[in-house]
Enzyme design. Sequence first.
Site, PDB file in Angstrom:
ATOM      1  N   ASN A  63       0.871  -1.168   0.000  1.00  0.00           N
ATOM      2  CA  ASN A  63       0.000   0.000   0.000  1.00  0.00           C
ATOM      3  C   ASN A  63       0.915   1.226   0.000  1.00  0.00           C
ATOM      4  O   ASN A  63       1.466   1.603   1.040  1.00  0.00           O
ATOM      5  CB  ASN A  63      -0.883  -0.044   1.257  1.00  0.00           C
ATOM      6  CG  ASN A  63      -1.894   1.087   1.284  1.00  0.00           C
ATOM      7  OD1 ASN A  63      -1.848   1.994   0.457  1.00  0.00           O
ATOM      8  ND2 ASN A  63      -2.803   1.034   2.240  1.00  0.00           N
ATOM      9  N   ARG A 104      -2.541  -2.120  -3.522  1.00  0.00           N
ATOM     10  CA  ARG A 104      -3.774  -1.383  -3.276  1.00  0.00           C
ATOM     11  C   ARG A 104      -3.710  -0.082  -4.076  1.00  0.00           C
ATOM     12  O   ARG A 104      -2.774   0.706  -3.933  1.00  0.00           O
ATOM     13  CB  ARG A 104      -3.898  -1.059  -1.790  1.00  0.00           C
ATOM     14  CG  ARG A 104      -5.155  -0.313  -1.484  1.00  0.00           C
ATOM     15  CD  ARG A 104      -5.318  -0.097  -0.006  1.00  0.00           C
ATOM     16  NE  ARG A 104      -6.602   0.524   0.234  1.00  0.00           N
ATOM     17  CZ  ARG A 104      -7.057   0.813   1.431  1.00  0.00           C
ATOM     18  NH1 ARG A 104      -6.342   0.535   2.490  1.00  0.00           N
ATOM     19  NH2 ARG A 104      -8.229   1.384   1.569  1.00  0.00           N
ATOM     20  N   HIS A 126     -12.987   2.341  -0.202  1.00  0.00           N
ATOM     21  CA  HIS A 126     -12.972   1.258   0.801  1.00  0.00           C
ATOM     22  C   HIS A 126     -13.708   0.028   0.272  1.00  0.00           C
ATOM     23  O   HIS A 126     -14.203  -0.801   1.050  1.00  0.00           O
ATOM     24  CB  HIS A 126     -13.688   1.664   2.118  1.00  0.00           C
ATOM     25  CG  HIS A 126     -12.986   2.714   2.923  1.00  0.00           C
ATOM     26  ND1 HIS A 126     -13.671   3.621   3.701  1.00  0.00           N
ATOM     27  CD2 HIS A 126     -11.680   2.984   3.093  1.00  0.00           C
ATOM     28  CE1 HIS A 126     -12.808   4.423   4.309  1.00  0.00           C
ATOM     29  NE2 HIS A 126     -11.597   4.053   3.952  1.00  0.00           N
ATOM     30  N   ARG A 173     -11.850  14.606   8.167  1.00  0.00           N
ATOM     31  CA  ARG A 173     -12.612  15.114   7.008  1.00  0.00           C
ATOM     32  C   ARG A 173     -14.033  15.485   7.403  1.00  0.00           C
ATOM     33  O   ARG A 173     -14.641  14.822   8.242  1.00  0.00           O
ATOM     34  CB  ARG A 173     -12.678  14.058   5.904  1.00  0.00           C
ATOM     35  CG  ARG A 173     -11.337  13.700   5.335  1.00  0.00           C
ATOM     36  CD  ARG A 173     -11.490  12.726   4.150  1.00  0.00           C
ATOM     37  NE  ARG A 173     -10.254  12.004   3.963  1.00  0.00           N
ATOM     38  CZ  ARG A 173     -10.156  10.684   3.780  1.00  0.00           C
ATOM     39  NH1 ARG A 173     -11.241   9.935   3.717  1.00  0.00           N
ATOM     40  NH2 ARG A 173      -8.992  10.115   3.634  1.00  0.00           N
ATOM     41  N   GLU A 229      -8.343  -6.128   5.041  1.00  0.00           N
ATOM     42  CA  GLU A 229      -8.196  -5.663   3.664  1.00  0.00           C
ATOM     43  C   GLU A 229      -7.026  -6.334   2.955  1.00  0.00           C
ATOM     44  O   GLU A 229      -7.120  -6.655   1.777  1.00  0.00           O
ATOM     45  CB  GLU A 229      -8.039  -4.138   3.658  1.00  0.00           C
ATOM     46  CG  GLU A 229      -9.351  -3.444   3.976  1.00  0.00           C
ATOM     47  CD  GLU A 229      -9.212  -1.959   4.216  1.00  0.00           C
ATOM     48  OE1 GLU A 229      -8.655  -1.588   5.267  1.00  0.00           O
ATOM     49  OE2 GLU A 229      -9.626  -1.183   3.359  1.00  0.00           O
TER      50      GLU A 229
END
Length: 419
Positions: A26, A107, A196, A257, A400
């Site tokens: 990643n 990813r 996601h 966020r 993940e």
Amino acid sequence: MSILPESDRPNPYSAYGAHGSVLVLNSGSSSLKYQLVNPVGGEAIASGIVERIGESSSPVKHTFAGNTTQREEQVADHAAALELALGLFGELGPDLAHAGVHAVGHRVVHGGELFSDPVLVDDDVLAKIRDLSPLAPLHNPANATGIEVARRLMGDVPHVAVFDTAFFQSLPAHAHTYALDREVARAHGVRRYGFHGTSHQYVSGKAARVLGRRVQDLNTIVLHLGNGASASAIEGGTPVETSMGLTPLEGLVMGTRTGDIDPAVVFHLVRNAGMSVDDVDDLFNKRSGIKGLSGENDFRELHAMIARGDEDAQLALDVYIHRLKKYVGSYAAVLGRVDVIAFTAGVGENDDVVRALVCEGMTGLGIAIDPERNAGRVSEPRIVSPAWAQTLVMVVPTMEELAIARQCIEVVDGLDPTA
Ligand code: ADP
């Protein structure tokens, strides 16, 4: 407390034996996370992270066989970071030559409308990932660089790109279309993509397997509550709504966020507060959410502040929970019937207070929490609703990297990761 056994269908990955592995990478804008995964057993054989790439000193962490080694290194760029990581495998274990690395999984944040499935990386795929950079300017260039470097350093194994947006490419048009002038939208790829996706797909499938049900027979709401947070409504295994949009900014309140906000706030701040578009971008993405409201973005600290009587922290939690309730209610309306609500990721798996508050006062919708079942952190899938509730509320830890590893095997060898 009920922990349900998984159905004992044959494991499709057992063909790989105990020693096959997939290296999952990643590559962020300034970090490289890696995990060597056993796709059969599902465990992380080793993992690590190189942070602050390009700065004067980079913290490096490598974990193998229960031992974590941490040090500071000078890491100029992503190539140096991956070389360092590969060196750590040699020095601290396991030896990659003996780990039977079957594939490298990358990813990738944005697959635009081009990628609705994981793909084997070739020069053309790499160029397309770079071409999608305007949609994810912080992420895709770093993802592409990571792939380029990894292909150079590990040229003898297949590389697979797994996209965060892919699962949501099947959203119906009425869910992914913004009510924007269609010419402008088409010319600039302005639509909802969702993110996601690997986690939403894995968690909804895992919930079904844990229940011994077919994913096709269940309507599920997944609440992925990490530092970034997103919700999805999944009807019989197919996503019909998700909270993130063109970028990961839309939707739930997140660690830093805003989530949903009137877009006119941008015009207001640019016209009246002397801010540039980049300033507002930074404000909305990095200085808002729970952090903007309370000064902290970690929920453990947020709860400690609330316990000390901090009113800003309390308001931050209230806003966070209220937004989540609105999404659960609207997704219940979209689905018509909700069989499962699955909480996952850092907050969803660990924060029993958040889970309880989200489901509070929803008995009219068939949604409730059993305080005893819900208590504490959850590391294995668990049902946390009372036996009488119509909707099964579950905590399903997301994995993940494992999901990416299994998708790699699907691409390389044609096995079905959802089997
Ligand atoms: P991401 O992958 O988006 O960076 P994670 O899924 O790892 O995020 O979630 C990180 C967040 O999880 C932390 O910022 C923190 O708010 C929350 N978290 C982690 N552990 C706990 C805990 N024990 N209790 C409450 N919240 C926790």
